[in-house]
Design an enzyme around this catalytic site. Structure first.
Site, PDB file in Angstrom:
ATOM      1  N   ILE A 138     -24.536  27.378 -39.747  1.00 12.81           N
ATOM      2  CA  ILE A 138     -23.540  28.033 -40.590  1.00 12.81           C
ATOM      3  C   ILE A 138     -22.395  28.607 -39.758  1.00 12.81           C
ATOM      4  O   ILE A 138     -21.222  28.523 -40.145  1.00 12.81           O
ATOM      5  CB  ILE A 138     -24.196  29.147 -41.432  1.00 12.81           C
ATOM      6  CG1 ILE A 138     -25.169  28.529 -42.447  1.00 12.81           C
ATOM      7  CG2 ILE A 138     -23.139  29.970 -42.156  1.00 12.81           C
ATOM      8  CD1 ILE A 138     -24.522  27.618 -43.467  1.00 12.81           C
TER       9      ILE A 138
ATOM     10  N   GLY B 138     -27.464  21.406 -44.298  1.00 13.41           N
ATOM     11  CA  GLY B 138     -28.182  22.481 -43.638  1.00 13.41           C
ATOM     12  C   GLY B 138     -27.851  22.669 -42.181  1.00 13.41           C
ATOM     13  O   GLY B 138     -28.727  22.927 -41.361  1.00 13.41           O
TER      14      GLY B 138
ATOM     15  N   ARG C 152     -10.506  13.610 -33.645  1.00  9.42           N
ATOM     16  CA  ARG C 152     -11.867  13.080 -33.557  1.00  9.42           C
ATOM     17  C   ARG C 152     -11.877  11.565 -33.343  1.00  9.42           C
ATOM     18  O   ARG C 152     -10.908  10.864 -33.660  1.00  9.42           O
ATOM     19  CB  ARG C 152     -12.658  13.431 -34.816  1.00  9.42           C
ATOM     20  CG  ARG C 152     -12.033  12.935 -36.086  1.00  9.42           C
ATOM     21  CD  ARG C 152     -12.611  13.637 -37.318  1.00  9.42           C
ATOM     22  NE  ARG C 152     -12.028  13.103 -38.541  1.00  9.42           N
ATOM     23  CZ  ARG C 152     -10.868  13.494 -39.038  1.00  9.42           C
ATOM     24  NH1 ARG C 152     -10.152  14.419 -38.425  1.00  9.42           N
ATOM     25  NH2 ARG C 152     -10.407  12.966 -40.154  1.00  9.42           N
TER      26      ARG C 152
ATOM     27  N   SER D 254     -21.022  27.607 -37.041  1.00  8.69           N
ATOM     28  CA  SER D 254     -20.066  26.580 -36.641  1.00  8.69           C
ATOM     29  C   SER D 254     -19.329  26.014 -37.844  1.00  8.69           C
ATOM     30  O   SER D 254     -18.125  25.774 -37.797  1.00  8.69           O
ATOM     31  CB  SER D 254     -20.787  25.457 -35.890  1.00  8.69           C
ATOM     32  OG  SER D 254     -21.308  25.923 -34.667  1.00  8.69           O
TER      33      SER D 254
ATOM     34  N   SER E  76     -11.959  20.869 -33.242  1.00  8.43           N
ATOM     35  CA  SER E  76     -11.447  21.471 -34.466  1.00  8.43           C
ATOM     36  C   SER E  76     -11.108  22.923 -34.201  1.00  8.43           C
ATOM     37  O   SER E  76     -11.796  23.597 -33.419  1.00  8.43           O
ATOM     38  CB  SER E  76     -12.503  21.368 -35.580  1.00  8.43           C
ATOM     39  OG  SER E  76     -12.034  21.956 -36.777  1.00  8.43           O
TER      40      SER E  76
ATOM     41  N   HIS F  27      -4.137  25.085 -38.065  1.00  6.44           N
ATOM     42  CA  HIS F  27      -5.383  24.319 -37.975  1.00  6.44           C
ATOM     43  C   HIS F  27      -5.100  22.989 -37.297  1.00  6.44           C
ATOM     44  O   HIS F  27      -4.038  22.383 -37.491  1.00  6.44           O
ATOM     45  CB  HIS F  27      -5.941  24.060 -39.387  1.00  6.44           C
ATOM     46  CG  HIS F  27      -6.889  22.902 -39.456  1.00  6.44           C
ATOM     47  ND1 HIS F  27      -6.497  21.646 -39.891  1.00  6.44           N
ATOM     48  CD2 HIS F  27      -8.204  22.790 -39.146  1.00  6.44           C
ATOM     49  CE1 HIS F  27      -7.537  20.822 -39.848  1.00  6.44           C
ATOM     50  NE2 HIS F  27      -8.569  21.484 -39.393  1.00  6.44           N
TER      51      HIS F  27
END
Length: 396
Positions: free
Chosen positions: A355, A352, A203, A357, A185, A199
């Site tokens: 952050i 969670g 995947r 990445s 990405s 962008h």
């Protein structure tokens, strides 16, 4: 995909100390007028000099190993004059090899234009796999550019698997399904408002056989562009590159993938798309795996050709404070989409993950001026008309 992997990461390794140069005193003040910052509790990190040669399971997902761990039984050429054909190589290993190569290719092209180098962070996941994130911040051409690779494997909740395959599969509460996911990405945010943001994401995902259900696999990805002003020649170039890629594999794909891209990047609460589109495909598994892998590889290999010439063309264009202000407004729209609608970002934040990445895609600077208005006869209005009516924009 990068957010998915980051969300499951627990151990982080970093290849070198922070090499972001402190260039604030050398930059126009407008570049630092608005900062997007967040105070988060960073996970503990350890440092290493090099990224691993592979994030795969040794000897299992190797690109040169057969897909099956079980070798075919020995046979006699006399008893079996027609020996069984060799099994295909592991798609897991081949896909990792492809995306690692694309990361190197794209980063090298960006470094050549910018004159600065990427910082590299490599992280590992106790459950299996890890990732390599490369970021350039406050460069000469790009305000922020990132390219992240992730390869993760383990087990996923059976409920998530049921939703993914769209079947009413019976399962126990604690059932988990073995899975593998790999992806690359990237987002590029240039300084100059006449240079577009770009962008891309490619995947591959698969599950293993589970409760009598054969393993499933999907490919997904695409490349899209987000300028601040419409330069039709640039848009014809970008979309032309990807139409040619699609046409080599299926002449119906460009129109479909361009339409899907417009739909996906719609900022519903604004009634406009994030940018001027490109191609996107989700859950693609309707033909031979080799055909789709060839297409994904072809599309990824044309990122540099589609994007970098546009940046080279405009990187030294003069611009006014008003044009810089417009860029910041559009960066705000970019941020809104990523935080409100982007599936990978939402998943990462809710689970969670790491952050740094997950939020790599956000611009370094952005703006949300109250009730911002543009000249109804100006180029900004022309851009708004395009993103509010994306289906009408035919660039090729």
């Amino acid at each position: 995909m990068a957010a998915l992997a980051a969300a499951q990461a627990q151990t982080i390794t970093q290849s070198k100390p922070n090499v972001f140069a402190a260039r604030r005193a050398q930059r126009p003040s407008a570049r630092f007028a608005v900062k997007v910052q967040a105070a988060v509790a960073a996970p503990e990190v350890t440092y290493t000099e090099t990224a691993p040669d592979s994030l795969l399971r040794p000897g299992i997902d190797d690109p040169n190993r057969q897909a099956s761990q079980q070798q075919p039984p020995p046979y006699s050429s006399l008893a079996c004059p027609n020996p069984p054909a060799p099994r295909p190589r592991s798609m897991r290993g081949r896909f990792e090899k492809m995306i690692r190569g694309i990361q190197k290719q794209v980063c090298a092209a960006i470094e050549e234009v910018d004159g600065n180098t990427f910082r590299q962070d490599a992280w590992t996941r106790p459950g299996g796999g890890g990732g390599i994130t490369r970021v350039m911040q406050e460069g000469n051409v790009w305000e922020k550019a990132g390219v992240a690779v992730s390869v993760v494997y383990g087990t996923m909740p059976a409920e998530a698997y049921r939703v993914a395959v769209g079947k009413d599969i019976p399962f126990a509460k604690d059932d988990r399904v073995p899975f593998f996911a790999a992806g690359i990405s990237s987002v590029m945010h240039p300084w100059n408002p006449h240079c577009p943001t770009m962008h891309f994401n490619y995947r591959y995902f698969e599950t293993e056989d589970w409760k009598g259900i054969p393993g499933q696999w999907w490919f997904g990805g695409g490349t899209d562009i987000t300028p601040n002003y419409i330069v039709e020649e640039d848009m014809r170039h970008f979309h032309g590159v990807y139409k040619a890629v699609c046409d080599r594999h299926d002449p119906t794909w460009y129109d479909k993938m361009k339409g899907d891209c417009d739909d996906y990047f719609m900022i519903a609460h604004r009634g406009e798309t994030r940018g001027l589109g490109g191609i996107i495909y989700e859950d693609l598994n309707d033909r031979d795996k080799e055909e789709i892998f060839a297409f994904a590889t072809d599309a990824a290999n044309h990122i540099v050709e589609a994007y970098v010439p546009i940046v080279k063309k405009h990187k030294t264009d003069p611009y006014s404070p008003r044009q810089k202000e417009w860029q910041q407004i559009r960066r705000g729209r970019y941020t809104e989409f990523n935080l409100v609608y982007d599936r990978g970002t939402i998943f990462g934040l809710k689970t969670g993950g790491r952050i740094e990445s997950i939020l790599m895609s956000l611009p370094l600077t952005a703006s949300w001026r109250y009730d911002y208005q543009v000249d109804p006869q100006g180029p900004e209005q022309k851009f708004l008309d395009a993103v509010r009516n994306p289906k009408e924009q035919q660039w090729v």
